[in-house]
Every structure is written in C-alpha cells, then in structure tokens.
Scaffold this active site. Structure first.
Site, PDB file in Angstrom:
ATOM      1  CG  HIS A   1       4.750   4.287   6.963  1.00 60.72           C
ATOM      2  ND1 HIS A   1       4.176   3.691   5.857  1.00 60.72           N
ATOM      3  CD2 HIS A   1       4.296   5.561   6.980  1.00 60.72           C
ATOM      4  CE1 HIS A   1       3.398   4.566   5.240  1.00 60.72           C
ATOM      5  NE2 HIS A   1       3.457   5.712   5.897  1.00 60.72           N
TER       6      HIS A   1
ATOM      7  CB  CYS B   1       4.116   9.058   6.113  1.00 54.82           C
ATOM      8  SG  CYS B   1       3.206   9.267   7.647  1.00 54.82           S
TER       9      CYS B   1
END
Length: 180
Positions: A139, A155
């Site tokens: 992301h 992440c």
C-alpha cells in the site's frame, strides 16, 4: 457556494475534500518527491513477467517486466518481529482505501482510530493491493521518509506515487513473492 466556503474554512469532512482523495489527489501525488526513486534495472530471476518480488533485506520491490528487466521501487517493510516471507496473490485492489486496523494491531496500539476514511492522511495511502486472506497489503504511505526502513507491522509500504504506478501495472491474480 456554501460547500466551497466550508472546504476553504476546513469545516467540511475530510472525505469531501477533492484534494484529499480521487483524481485531483492522484494528480498532486505526481509532483511529490520520492525518497528512493524507482528505476528499471536488470533482472536475472526466473519469475514470469508481471510477478512482484519483494526483498525485505534490500527493502526493495521488483515488478518483473520480462526480457531481463524489472522496475525497482524503494519500500518500507515489516520491523523486527513483523517481517515475513512467502508467496501470496493479489486478491483485491482499492483506490484511496478506507482503513480499519486489524484487531492484532489494536491490541498493541489501543490509541489507534477504529476507522479512517481513505485520503491523504490515511496510513494506506493512495492505493492498496490486498494479499490473499492475510492481513498484509502492498500500500501507499503518508510517510515517504519511511521508505528503505523496517517500520511496518508486516505490510509493504510504498510512496503514493510508486503505489499508483504499481497499481496500474499489477492485476488481481498477480503472484507476489516476499523473501529475505
């Protein structure tokens, strides 16, 4: 007119601000500086074109182009105790995604909001590629200074400018290989 006055005075909700998310925000991201510029590099791996390879040790993400080339992006990766490796698949993609911290993160950080609408201040940034049924994503980030660092809860973070580029290249079903 009243809506414009509210935007200018800051009384409108953040999601209503066209500078916060959507096409205007995407356009503005083009002009933001990159901590680690992306570049096309030689690729000797055996992965098929369209594969995403993340090297957590190098803190780089490669999008394999084929013909011995890949695009290399600087990324932020999981900090100590949160890094991982394995093979996943992009199962969903979202533009300016809303953020709901997972329960595991809320247990560690009860001060976090339970929900945050997508936008410039959202930790998921401009785009998110969801990895299988895991809690992990590739992301964007509203903290470009963290590129090249081990800072996340697992992440893979990219600058908003880079995640928009990757988002436009990768498809649902893309293979993602994360290795040390």
């Amino acid at each position: 007119m009243l809506g414009l006055a509210g935007l200018l005075l800051g009384s409108a909700p953040a999601a209503a601000n066209p500078l916060d998310r959507g096409p205007i925000a995407d356009f503005l991201n083009v002009f933001r500086s990159q901590a680690i510029p992306r570049e096309t590099v030689a690729w000797t791996g055996k992965e098929k074109p369209g594969t995403i390879v993340v090297s957590t040790r190098q803190r780089r993400l490669y999008y394999v182009l084929g013909g011995g080339a890949a695009i290399r992006y600087g990324v932020g990766v999981g900090r100590q105790g949160f890094s991982w490796s394995g093979t996943k698949t992009v199962t969903m993609k979202k533009e300016w995604p809303d953020w709901r911290p997972p329960q595991q993160m809320l247990a560690r950080r009860p001060d976090l909001p339970r929900y945050m609408a997508g936008g410039q201040d959202n930790p998921l940034g401009a785009r998110a590629l969801y990895l299988g049924s895991s809690l992990y994503r590739i992301h964007g980030s509203n903290e470009p200074e963290t590129m090249g660092a081990a800072v996340s809860s697992g992440c893979i973070r990219m600058t908003n400018k880079d995640v928009v580029d990757l988002y436009d290249r990768a498809r649902v079903g893309t293979k993602v290989v994360v290795r040390d």
